[in-house]
Design an enzyme around this catalytic site. Structure first.
Site, PDB file in Angstrom:
ATOM      1  N   GLU A  49       0.829  -1.203   0.000  1.00 43.56           N
ATOM      2  CA  GLU A  49       0.000   0.000   0.000  1.00 43.56           C
ATOM      3  C   GLU A  49       0.870   1.262   0.000  1.00 43.56           C
ATOM      4  OE1 GLU A  49      -3.762   1.819   2.579  1.00 43.56           O
ATOM      5  OE2 GLU A  49      -2.324   0.474   3.548  1.00 43.56           O
ATOM      6  N   LYS A  66      -9.714   2.324  -2.380  1.00 45.01           N
ATOM      7  CA  LYS A  66      -9.910   1.671  -1.079  1.00 45.01           C
ATOM      8  C   LYS A  66     -11.337   1.870  -0.563  1.00 45.01           C
ATOM      9  CE  LYS A  66      -7.412   1.521   3.380  1.00 45.01           C
ATOM     10  NZ  LYS A  66      -6.179   2.047   4.022  1.00 45.01           N
ATOM     11  N   CYS A  73      -5.749  -2.898   2.150  1.00 44.90           N
ATOM     12  CA  CYS A  73      -5.461  -2.797   3.583  1.00 44.90           C
ATOM     13  C   CYS A  73      -6.670  -3.069   4.492  1.00 44.90           C
ATOM     14  CB  CYS A  73      -4.826  -1.440   3.890  1.00 44.90           C
ATOM     15  SG  CYS A  73      -3.973  -1.420   5.506  1.00 44.90           S
TER      16      CYS A  73
END
Length: 393
Positions: A126, A202, A239
């Site tokens: 990330e 994300k 994540c």
């Protein structure tokens, strides 16, 4: 003892191998790491040149081999994938352009090693191109944000994709110029010809501890895309999204065979969860999962706090690396080191996805209609939980 190691060992596997007798270690690993088609996950015989590069350039190089059962109607669909974890190279006080270039130079060494080793799909961690400065809440770090189409890090990964004929998943801090310079946490998927296939933003943004990310960007708006590449259908669960089971499920429902989870997470917060979550997702959704975590400790020029009662500090904590691959049959491979840059190379036979679906029938027995009805009711303002109270209370 190396800084960031696990009691002096690079990984849990090394610790167990040092203390547990070989005959008992085999049984321990069977329970902890599972079996792949009835056998322990194997290792690859990597090219001697790749092993020498890792030694000279001082990064951890490990491998895993995931098999599927032979089939009569389909040939094997073996894809070699790579996971790259890296520290920042220069201190965060260095000029930003110099920091970014130093990271690109370092990651480039591992990308080229992956290419030489025959990797066809590689994923970086990330926001790999910058320090993970979102703990600070300082807006100066937004200078690292770049275009998902023409940014320097993206162009760098496109060149690697063309050079080695491999798909590159390039997670960046994106600046969306078309929408008033909005910033997103984004993964750009680059095809094996160097073309941009697409991007994913994300879906879930943490608000826990020093993860002050919503100071910089909010939840993404790209849904749950699956990218059909020359080497299989892949997705990217960035994540914090790994803590949300329905996020994993949606990628699977869209047909993913391999889901990458590029991450940046620290030991005090999540390390006991890390070995479990990717494996759980692989099992529940009958696809391969590759977890890639940042490594090292990053200190920033000024102290910060996060309203959690801790004294002011200058670092996030230790990013513990430990990147690994999990298979749909519940098996998983070894981890990369907890404290070193590293490249994991794994062969995955994508036939195992459908074989696992046929064996366990999770999708067939999922009762999507029942849950669709429940969630439709849950999101209404007048929802009432289905709780049956003991009349004796």
């Amino acid at each position: 003892m190396a800084e960031g190691s696990l009691a002096g060992f690079a990984s849990l596997e090394e610790l167990l191998e040092n203390y547990v007798p070989a005959d008992k270690l085999q049984q321990a690993k069977r329970v902890i790491y599972g079996l792949n088609v009835g056998e322990p996950v194997g290792e690859l015989q990597l090219d001697a040149g790749a092993l020498e590069r890792a030694k000279v350039m001082d990064f951890d190089l490990r491998s895993a081999l995931f098999r599927a059962a032979p089939e009569q109607m389909r040939p094997p669909r073996v894809v070699r994938i790579g996971l790259i974890q890296n520290k920042i190279v220069l201190p965060t006080t260095a000029p930003f352009a110099a920091q970014a270039k130093a990271i690109r130079d370092r990651v480039g060494q591992m990308l080229d090693t992956a290419g030489q080793a025959g990797v066809k799909v590689v994923c970086l961690q990330e926001a790999w191109h910058m320090p993970f400065a979102f703990c600070t809440r300082e807006k100066v770090w937004c200078e690292f944000a770049e275009s998902a189409e023409t940014g320097e890090s993206v162009v760098f990964c496109q060149a690697a994709a063309r050079r080695w004929g491999m798909v590159v998943v390039c997670p960046i801090l994106e600046r969306d110029a078309a929408h008033n310079d909005t910033i997103w946490n984004t993964a750009v998927v680059i095809g094996h010809n160097g073309n941009i296939i697409g991007k994913h933003r994300k879906n879930h943004i943490p608000r826990v501890g020093d993860f002050n990310e919503s100071t910089y960007y909010m939840e993404g708006n790209t849904g749950h895309p699956v990218f059909e590449t020359a080497f299989g259908r892949i997705a990217v669960n960035i994540c914090y999204g790994r803590h949300h089971p329905m996020n994993w499920q949606a990628f699977g429902m869209n047909g993913a065979e391999l889901v990458f989870n590029p991450a940046a997470t620290v030991g005090d917060l999540s390390e006991p969860l890390w070995p479990v979550e990717a494996r759980n997702a692989a099992i529940a959704n009958s696809y391969f999962v590759a977890g890639i975590n940042r490594v090292g400790t990053e200190a920033f020029p000024r102290e910060f706090t996060s309203g959690d009662g801790k004294p002011a500090h200058k670092d996030f904590g230790h990013f513990y690396g430990s990147s690994y691959v999990a298979a749909p049959d519940g098996s998983r491979g070894p981890s990369l080191a907890r404290h070193r840059d590293g490249l994991m190379v794994a062969d995955v036979d994508l036939n195992l996805c459908r074989q696992t679906k046929d064996k366990w029938g999770f999708q067939m027995t999922a009762r999507y209609d029942m849950y669709a009805d429940f969630f439709a009711k849950f999101v209404t303002p007048d929802f009432k939980p289905q709780v049956i109270r003991d009349p004796a209370l």
